[in-house]
Enzyme design. Structure first.
Site, PDB file in Angstrom:
ATOM      1  N   CYS A   1      -0.956   3.309  -6.549  1.00  0.00           N
ATOM      2  CA  CYS A   1      -1.891   2.702  -5.734  1.00  0.00           C
ATOM      3  C   CYS A   1      -2.117   1.326  -6.071  1.00  0.00           C
ATOM      4  CB  CYS A   1      -3.145   3.295  -5.595  1.00  0.00           C
ATOM      5  SG  CYS A   1      -4.586   2.717  -4.874  1.00  0.00           S
ATOM      6  N   THR A   2      -1.729   0.271  -5.218  1.00  0.00           N
ATOM      7  CA  THR A   2      -2.034  -1.108  -5.626  1.00  0.00           C
ATOM      8  C   THR A   2      -3.418  -1.649  -6.075  1.00  0.00           C
ATOM      9  OG1 THR A   2      -2.147  -1.639  -3.265  1.00  0.00           O
ATOM     10  CG2 THR A   2      -0.091  -1.827  -4.089  1.00  0.00           C
ATOM     11  N   HIS A   3      -4.320  -0.894  -5.767  1.00  0.00           N
ATOM     12  CA  HIS A   3      -5.662  -1.112  -6.364  1.00  0.00           C
ATOM     13  C   HIS A   3      -5.629  -0.992  -7.808  1.00  0.00           C
ATOM     14  CE1 HIS A   3      -6.926  -0.892  -2.073  1.00  0.00           C
ATOM     15  NE2 HIS A   3      -8.106  -1.244  -2.505  1.00  0.00           N
TER      16      HIS A   3
ATOM     17  N   CYS B   1       0.899  -1.263   0.047  1.00  0.00           N
ATOM     18  CA  CYS B   1       0.074  -0.072  -0.210  1.00  0.00           C
ATOM     19  C   CYS B   1       0.992   1.321  -0.124  1.00  0.00           C
ATOM     20  CB  CYS B   1      -0.828  -0.004   1.283  1.00  0.00           C
ATOM     21  SG  CYS B   1      -1.965   1.297   1.466  1.00  0.00           S
TER      22      CYS B   1
HETATM   23  N1  DGL Z   1      -3.974   0.607  -2.114  1.00  0.00           N
HETATM   24  C1  DGL Z   1      -3.720   1.591  -1.361  1.00  0.00           C
HETATM   25  C2  DGL Z   1      -2.339   2.098  -2.053  1.00  0.00           C
HETATM   26  O1  DGL Z   1      -1.534   1.411  -2.378  1.00  0.00           O
HETATM   27  C3  DGL Z   1      -4.583   2.597  -1.238  1.00  0.00           C
HETATM   28  C4  DGL Z   1      -6.161   2.523  -1.279  1.00  0.00           C
HETATM   29  C5  DGL Z   1      -6.814   3.464  -0.142  1.00  0.00           C
HETATM   30  O2  DGL Z   1      -6.928   4.639  -0.529  1.00  0.00           O
HETATM   31  O3  DGL Z   1      -7.087   3.072   0.932  1.00  0.00           O
HETATM   32  O4  DGL Z   1      -1.953   3.175  -1.977  1.00  0.00           O
END
Ligand code: DGL
EC number: 5.1.1.3
Length: 281
Positions: free
Chosen positions: A192-194, A77
């Site tokens: 962002c990993t999403h 993250c």
């Molecule tokens: N997956 C998270 C990242 O890599 C962020 C997602 C969130 O906003 O919680 O930053």
């Protein structure tokens, strides 16, 4: 040491984004068990006030490390690691933390136009860490930071099978596309990993083709280099656990986890964890 004696690797994110890193880590470390932790009670991290988020993540790791005794932790993250990576290492010096930070350095090395965009959460865009990366590795580039309020939530919806409106997605990614002095952005860092879950949608909607840089494989490689290798390879049986701090991920999320070979152990995350999430929220 044989494969069955190896400790698991903990992969952490605010939600399901860390799965993009987990899938690469599994390819490189088929002999390992993993524990996936989603702080969904705190999701999304992007809009949190920094001091409160720092406190939350440190408290959560205090519990996770004593309950699960992992070999190493992968903070999958950007929003969390760019804020709290140094504090985690200071608070738990016996543990190895592998971090995720915006891939600004590789982007700066690869760009031909010199125009690079970083698509991230509002939190990651604000971080001093991110600004330092630009100053240290991309001072010769024009870097556009794009902090999206909505994309992490949209990615969660998308991966659960919900339909997204093209115009809405395009509005989030459009600021990444810059034209300047006859040059155009040629690399967008998925910070962002999403977001890699939506890379196919981004590609389809992009005003022109760019390289969408996903650091998942590099993170998995780094993790692999830090853990001992077993003497013999034994195929693993059974699923790995997934922990949700809310204690109540919905059906679509549980089904998604299953598709990743993860079981949400509802008993293990019931009242105790929900109570804990309240205490640190
Ligand atoms: N997956 C998270 C990242 O890599 C962020 C997602 C969130 O906003 O919680 O930053």
């Amino acid at each position: 040491m044989t494969a069955s004696e190896l400790k698991p690797i903990l992969v952490f994110d605010s939600g399901i984004g860390g799965l993009t890193v987990l899938r690469e880590a599994r390819v490189l470390m088929p002999e390992r068990h993993f524990i996936y932790v989603a702080d969904d009670a705190g999701f999304p991290y992007g809009g949190w006030e920094e001091a409160a988020l720092k406190e939350r993540v440190i408290a959560l790791f205090g519990r996770l490390l004593s309950e699960h005794d992992p070999e190493i932790c992968v903070i999958a993250c950007n929003t969390a690691f760019t804020l709290v990576g140094a504090d985690l290492r200071a608070a738990f010096p016996q543990m190895t933390f592998v971090g995720t930070v915006p891939a600004i350095k590789p982007a700066a090395e690869r760009t031909r136009s010199g125009l690079v965009s970083v698509l991230a959460t509002p939190g990651t865009v604000k971080r001093a860490y991110t600004r330092d990366l630009i100053q240290s590795f991309a001072s010769q580039c024009h870097v556009r930071l794009v902090g999206s309020e909505n994309l992490a939530k949209m990615a969660e919806a998308y991966i659960r099978g919900e339909k997204l409106d093209d115009e809405t997605v395009l509005a989030e990614i459009a600021p990444c596309f810059v034209e300047m002095d006859g040059r155009k952005t040629d690399i967008v860092v998925l910070a962002c990993t999403h977001y890699p879950f939506m890379a196919n949608v981004f590609r389809r909607l992009a005003p022109w083709p760019v390289d969408w840089l996903d650091p998942a494989e590099a993170i998995a490689r780094r993790a692999r280099s830090l853990v001992p290798q077993p003497n013999g390879f034994e195929p693993l049986n059974g699923q790995d656990p997934a922990i949700f701090t809310s204690g109540k991920p919905d059906f679509a999320t549980r089904r998604l986890m299953q598709g990743f070979g993860l079981t949400v152990a509802l008993d293990a995350i019931g009242e105790k964890r929900a109570g804990h999430a309240e205490a640190i929220g």
